[in-house]
Design a protein around this motif. Sequence first.
Motif, PDB file in Angstrom:
ATOM      1  N   PRO A 152       0.826  -1.213   0.000  1.00 40.03           N
ATOM      2  CA  PRO A 152       0.000   0.000   0.000  1.00 40.03           C
ATOM      3  C   PRO A 152       0.861   1.265   0.000  1.00 40.03           C
ATOM      4  O   PRO A 152       2.053   1.212   0.291  1.00 40.03           O
ATOM      5  CB  PRO A 152      -0.820  -0.101   1.288  1.00 40.03           C
ATOM      6  CG  PRO A 152      -0.180  -1.155   2.108  1.00 40.03           C
ATOM      7  CD  PRO A 152       0.709  -1.983   1.243  1.00 40.03           C
ATOM      8  N   GLY A 153       0.253   2.390  -0.322  1.00 38.41           N
ATOM      9  CA  GLY A 153       0.983   3.647  -0.440  1.00 38.41           C
ATOM     10  C   GLY A 153       1.157   4.447   0.844  1.00 38.41           C
ATOM     11  O   GLY A 153       2.240   5.006   1.071  1.00 38.41           O
ATOM     12  N   PRO A 154       0.120   4.535   1.704  1.00 40.89           N
ATOM     13  CA  PRO A 154       0.315   5.344   2.916  1.00 40.89           C
ATOM     14  C   PRO A 154       1.481   4.794   3.737  1.00 40.89           C
ATOM     15  O   PRO A 154       1.511   3.594   4.062  1.00 40.89           O
ATOM     16  CB  PRO A 154      -1.025   5.179   3.658  1.00 40.89           C
ATOM     17  CG  PRO A 154      -2.016   4.862   2.586  1.00 40.89           C
ATOM     18  CD  PRO A 154      -1.256   4.025   1.595  1.00 40.89           C
ATOM     19  N   PRO A 155       2.477   5.631   4.038  1.00 41.79           N
ATOM     20  CA  PRO A 155       3.726   5.140   4.633  1.00 41.79           C
ATOM     21  C   PRO A 155       3.533   4.267   5.880  1.00 41.79           C
ATOM     22  O   PRO A 155       4.233   3.279   6.051  1.00 41.79           O
ATOM     23  CB  PRO A 155       4.469   6.437   4.972  1.00 41.79           C
ATOM     24  CG  PRO A 155       3.994   7.417   3.952  1.00 41.79           C
ATOM     25  CD  PRO A 155       2.553   7.075   3.705  1.00 41.79           C
ATOM     26  N   ARG A 156       2.560   4.638   6.722  1.00 43.26           N
ATOM     27  CA  ARG A 156       2.383   3.862   7.942  1.00 43.26           C
ATOM     28  C   ARG A 156       1.912   2.435   7.615  1.00 43.26           C
ATOM     29  O   ARG A 156       2.416   1.452   8.154  1.00 43.26           O
ATOM     30  CB  ARG A 156       1.378   4.566   8.858  1.00 43.26           C
ATOM     31  CG  ARG A 156       1.372   4.098  10.288  1.00 43.26           C
ATOM     32  CD  ARG A 156       0.371   4.897  11.107  1.00 43.26           C
ATOM     33  NE  ARG A 156      -0.943   4.882  10.489  1.00 43.26           N
ATOM     34  CZ  ARG A 156      -1.855   3.946  10.690  1.00 43.26           C
ATOM     35  NH1 ARG A 156      -1.608   2.941  11.500  1.00 43.26           N
ATOM     36  NH2 ARG A 156      -3.018   3.990  10.077  1.00 43.26           N
ATOM     37  N   GLU A 157       0.934   2.329   6.696  1.00 44.62           N
ATOM     38  CA  GLU A 157       0.446   1.003   6.292  1.00 44.62           C
ATOM     39  C   GLU A 157       1.545   0.215   5.591  1.00 44.62           C
ATOM     40  O   GLU A 157       1.696  -0.990   5.794  1.00 44.62           O
ATOM     41  CB  GLU A 157      -0.725   1.142   5.308  1.00 44.62           C
ATOM     42  CG  GLU A 157      -2.004   1.577   5.943  1.00 44.62           C
ATOM     43  CD  GLU A 157      -3.153   1.634   4.915  1.00 44.62           C
ATOM     44  OE1 GLU A 157      -3.254   0.734   4.064  1.00 44.62           O
ATOM     45  OE2 GLU A 157      -3.932   2.600   4.988  1.00 44.62           O
ATOM     46  N   MET A 158       2.322   0.903   4.752  1.00 43.54           N
ATOM     47  CA  MET A 158       3.368   0.248   3.990  1.00 43.54           C
ATOM     48  C   MET A 158       4.429  -0.325   4.933  1.00 43.54           C
ATOM     49  O   MET A 158       4.844  -1.465   4.792  1.00 43.54           O
ATOM     50  CB  MET A 158       3.974   1.270   3.023  1.00 43.54           C
ATOM     51  CG  MET A 158       4.906   0.703   1.985  1.00 43.54           C
ATOM     52  SD  MET A 158       6.558   0.436   2.601  1.00 43.54           S
ATOM     53  CE  MET A 158       7.043   2.105   2.946  1.00 43.54           C
ATOM     54  N   ARG A 159       4.827   0.488   5.914  1.00 51.61           N
ATOM     55  CA  ARG A 159       5.841   0.033   6.869  1.00 51.61           C
ATOM     56  C   ARG A 159       5.358  -1.155   7.661  1.00 51.61           C
ATOM     57  O   ARG A 159       6.092  -2.110   7.887  1.00 51.61           O
ATOM     58  CB  ARG A 159       6.165   1.140   7.871  1.00 51.61           C
ATOM     59  CG  ARG A 159       7.037   2.201   7.301  1.00 51.61           C
ATOM     60  CD  ARG A 159       7.191   3.312   8.311  1.00 51.61           C
ATOM     61  NE  ARG A 159       7.960   4.371   7.716  1.00 51.61           N
ATOM     62  CZ  ARG A 159       9.027   4.933   8.268  1.00 51.61           C
ATOM     63  NH1 ARG A 159       9.437   4.554   9.457  1.00 51.61           N
ATOM     64  NH2 ARG A 159       9.676   5.879   7.655  1.00 51.61           N
ATOM     65  N   TRP A 160       4.113  -1.067   8.122  1.00 52.86           N
ATOM     66  CA  TRP A 160       3.558  -2.178   8.903  1.00 52.86           C
ATOM     67  C   TRP A 160       3.582  -3.450   8.068  1.00 52.86           C
ATOM     68  O   TRP A 160       4.007  -4.503   8.526  1.00 52.86           O
ATOM     69  CB  TRP A 160       2.124  -1.836   9.350  1.00 52.86           C
ATOM     70  CG  TRP A 160       1.540  -2.885  10.223  1.00 52.86           C
ATOM     71  CD1 TRP A 160       1.590  -2.952  11.582  1.00 52.86           C
ATOM     72  CD2 TRP A 160       0.850  -4.068   9.794  1.00 52.86           C
ATOM     73  NE1 TRP A 160       0.966  -4.096  12.027  1.00 52.86           N
ATOM     74  CE2 TRP A 160       0.504  -4.792  10.956  1.00 52.86           C
ATOM     75  CE3 TRP A 160       0.489  -4.577   8.545  1.00 52.86           C
ATOM     76  CZ2 TRP A 160      -0.190  -5.993  10.905  1.00 52.86           C
ATOM     77  CZ3 TRP A 160      -0.200  -5.790   8.495  1.00 52.86           C
ATOM     78  CH2 TRP A 160      -0.532  -6.482   9.668  1.00 52.86           C
ATOM     79  N   MET A 161       3.131  -3.329   6.803  1.00 52.77           N
ATOM     80  CA  MET A 161       3.048  -4.523   5.970  1.00 52.77           C
ATOM     81  C   MET A 161       4.426  -5.068   5.620  1.00 52.77           C
ATOM     82  O   MET A 161       4.631  -6.275   5.547  1.00 52.77           O
ATOM     83  CB  MET A 161       2.259  -4.234   4.697  1.00 52.77           C
ATOM     84  CG  MET A 161       1.828  -5.527   4.019  1.00 52.77           C
ATOM     85  SD  MET A 161       0.830  -5.227   2.575  1.00 52.77           S
ATOM     86  CE  MET A 161      -0.735  -4.813   3.341  1.00 52.77           C
ATOM     87  N   TYR A 162       5.399  -4.165   5.391  1.00 56.82           N
ATOM     88  CA  TYR A 162       6.751  -4.640   5.130  1.00 56.82           C
ATOM     89  C   TYR A 162       7.272  -5.412   6.337  1.00 56.82           C
ATOM     90  O   TYR A 162       7.731  -6.551   6.223  1.00 56.82           O
ATOM     91  CB  TYR A 162       7.713  -3.491   4.813  1.00 56.82           C
ATOM     92  CG  TYR A 162       9.127  -4.011   4.716  1.00 56.82           C
ATOM     93  CD1 TYR A 162       9.558  -4.632   3.555  1.00 56.82           C
ATOM     94  CD2 TYR A 162       9.986  -3.972   5.816  1.00 56.82           C
ATOM     95  CE1 TYR A 162      10.814  -5.197   3.477  1.00 56.82           C
ATOM     96  CE2 TYR A 162      11.245  -4.530   5.746  1.00 56.82           C
ATOM     97  CZ  TYR A 162      11.659  -5.144   4.583  1.00 56.82           C
ATOM     98  OH  TYR A 162      12.891  -5.726   4.522  1.00 56.82           O
ATOM     99  N   GLU A 163       7.188  -4.789   7.481  1.00 55.62           N
ATOM    100  CA  GLU A 163       7.779  -5.347   8.705  1.00 55.62           C
ATOM    101  C   GLU A 163       7.093  -6.661   9.105  1.00 55.62           C
ATOM    102  O   GLU A 163       7.765  -7.652   9.406  1.00 55.62           O
ATOM    103  CB  GLU A 163       7.661  -4.296   9.815  1.00 55.62           C
ATOM    104  CG  GLU A 163       8.476  -4.554  11.050  1.00 55.62           C
ATOM    105  CD  GLU A 163       9.967  -4.719  10.771  1.00 55.62           C
ATOM    106  OE1 GLU A 163      10.518  -5.715  11.278  1.00 55.62           O
ATOM    107  OE2 GLU A 163      10.571  -3.896  10.043  1.00 55.62           O
ATOM    108  N   GLN A 164       5.755  -6.654   9.085  1.00 55.28           N
ATOM    109  CA  GLN A 164       4.995  -7.788   9.613  1.00 55.28           C
ATOM    110  C   GLN A 164       4.737  -8.877   8.573  1.00 55.28           C
ATOM    111  O   GLN A 164       4.487 -10.021   8.939  1.00 55.28           O
ATOM    112  CB  GLN A 164       3.634  -7.311  10.159  1.00 55.28           C
ATOM    113  CG  GLN A 164       3.745  -6.268  11.253  1.00 55.28           C
ATOM    114  CD  GLN A 164       4.473  -6.800  12.467  1.00 55.28           C
ATOM    115  OE1 GLN A 164       4.288  -7.950  12.844  1.00 55.28           O
ATOM    116  NE2 GLN A 164       5.322  -5.972  13.064  1.00 55.28           N
TER     117      GLN A 164
END
Lengths: 417, 417
Positions: A152-164
Amino acid sequence: MLVEIVTTGSELLLGEIVNENSRYLSQELNTLGYSVVYHTTVGDNPDRMEQVLRTALARADMVITTGGLGPTQGDMTKLIGAKVMGLPMEYHPEISAAIRQWVHEHHPERDMTANQERQAMIPAGAAFFSNEAGTAPGVAMQHGGKMLVHLPGPPREMRWMYEQRLKPYLLRTFGSQGYIKSVYVKIYDMGEAFIEEKLMDLVQHQSNPTLAMYARPGFVEVRITARAATEAAAAVLLLPLEKELRQRLHRTAVAYDQETMADVLGRELLKRGYTISAAESCTGGLVGSLITDVPGASAYFRGSAGTYCDEMKQHILGVATETLRTYSAVSPQTAGEMAQGSRRLYRADIAVSTTGLAGPDGGTAEQPVGLVYTGIDGPWGTIVRKDIYPGDRTEIKRRAAARALYYVVQYLLENTK
Amino acid sequence: MLVEIVTTGSELLLGEIVNENSRYLSQELNTLGYSVVYHTTVGDNPDRMEQVLRTALARADMVITTGGLGPTQGDMTKLIGAKVMGLPMEYHPEISAAIRQWVHEHHPERDMTANQERQAMIPAGAAFFSNEAGTAPGVAMQHGGKMLVHLPGPPREMRWMYEQRLKPYLLRTFGSQGYIKSVYVKIYDMGEAFIEEKLMDLVQHQSNPTLAMYARPGFVEVRITARAATEAAAAVLLLPLEKELRQRLHRTAVAYDQETMADVLGRELLKRGYTISAAESCTGGLVGSLITDVPGASAYFRGSAGTYCDEMKQHILGVATETLRTYSAVSPQTAGEMAQGSRRLYRADIAVSTTGLAGPDGGTAEQPVGLVYTGIDGPWGTIVRKDIYPGDRTEIKRRAAARALYYVVQYLLENTK
């Protein structure tokens, strides 16, 4: 393995925001040992997006996109990705159910829209990543020796999805790509000269580990990096250096790795069983906000009295009328009395205060914009520090608040074991 | 005219810095009416750089690179650019003289090095831009209907050369490319899908103006953009839509253009001659900090009482012991009494309070992490709002603080003219 990061969104091409997603993913993927060799940004134009993905898949082994997964009409990355990979789209009832559940929890008065429902279509055979921070699932597909990932594009969602989701998936799918390990030190009140004198000899004539230095807002970040086949081997390379570094900086108020100065303050207060309070004029509440960014801050933080006018400095904090009249609100005397008043009011062991001129108006030759007094009151008496910060109003507030925490840590380290 | 920006440098691919050059050039070129349609980043690898430039020149009319013009061996952009454009390199004694002069002024003890001398070679027929901020000249070359421009990499040098050299050159060479005008609206309490339903009909089947929307932390941004030959013509295109938009959102708490919700709050308070104070538990001081981000906030902001424990909620704000015992600190009752207490303490017209669970620990089934009560007390009575925010601790704080300002504006709009 060569990686290309493709970010989408016209706000990037219009120059409205910096590309934080490319920076974050590059940093993370390099840490895992992947070689990020291209970044590309393209807008919401289907033909250009398709060509960009075809070019990317021709020259890289793995292509990771961000953006264009949401429920609105313009979001089309997944459809084009499937087309380029030659995979049909499939409806997944379990994704639909998860989206319905999320909408129900966050907007109980509304129902799922047709556009939200459309997010349950993903390319056949793709792995999908549920999204706890929003509705759009991420996907990863392999075909013809290439891997295409949509985040996803929104940085917070993107980071969560990358990390988790994506990071564990990559480790499972491709195993280790080698390992890069870094130690970061944030240094708050020293220029490059100090770092040169204290640290530079540690890494001279070395290529692994390496040392690099970056100017950040309000502090300098020093990074020491080692590269090896495994995390353990990188740690072994880094260990002597890290040990030496921590020894040299012992009893210096610095923050390591992901720590902020608020984390360091919390740790040092907890260690000693002290409580803290604040009194804020020019920072408006930012000191209290930074302190409470730390989970568990309620164990030592009692509160912060924001007093934005002379009347409240007297009424709430007990600053003497005489002090304000003789020295004005922006003075070492007022800063000291504000800290004393906060400590008394909140029955805290230590209190910190800020008073200054954040601008843009109100500066004079004697009291320029950026002038901030920081007061500390505690068991070892009252001290006041004077600083003149550069930058605009929010930058001055940010620097003053971060520095206030730094001064408290310094006060603790100087006066206790 | 379609533009691609190609940035070079391994620090971008390693994720060590954000790509500020791409953002800056995009913003500037869009204002001039150019369409930036691609960003590409590539490292110091000659083959990849050549392929990237060939791809860029095939799909865009103008390609602007940054980086790789300096005197070190790795700096090769200009050589590869000339190769791709099919132009030989030429020695320019006047560039050599300018570099020698710069070295003489800045490093009187040294002579020009062979690498510095090499910077005097530029593609045949290219325009060159002298560099007052360093030694590397920029170049612009036209061939086969395409334009290739090389600018230096350090952001300060790049900006100087764009502003002082490239921008006038483009205006001279291509004349005006038209004008782009946008209106932005920030919407605080609706999701993307729902805005789409509320506003999308305004721009359906239209390509000028266009509507786009972005999820930002705590709000959704809607952008309406018109493109025309002149600024006045763009404004005329935008006017009916902007009027309709403002009418539909009339008496809805939204922020336009560069405004934040704190700006809107300040404006609405000043208009009515009201003062405000806050009482903060879970936001720790962030509400006060946001309010004081606005220059001149001292005209209406009296201060914020951060009370991070039950004792201080009683002692400073006068929340009843009974309330805390019966309903707990995270309750609508406590939020209401906190707002009342802050209004009393600060002698303000309106007060806003926050109390909730920012996590990560402490959540229960009845009181999950993210639960925040926002209280407002003022001339029209006390109201309390309940929200459950997603995200981590700082995200919950940020959303709760932004939303608190939004609720106050709503309270003002609903109860006054």
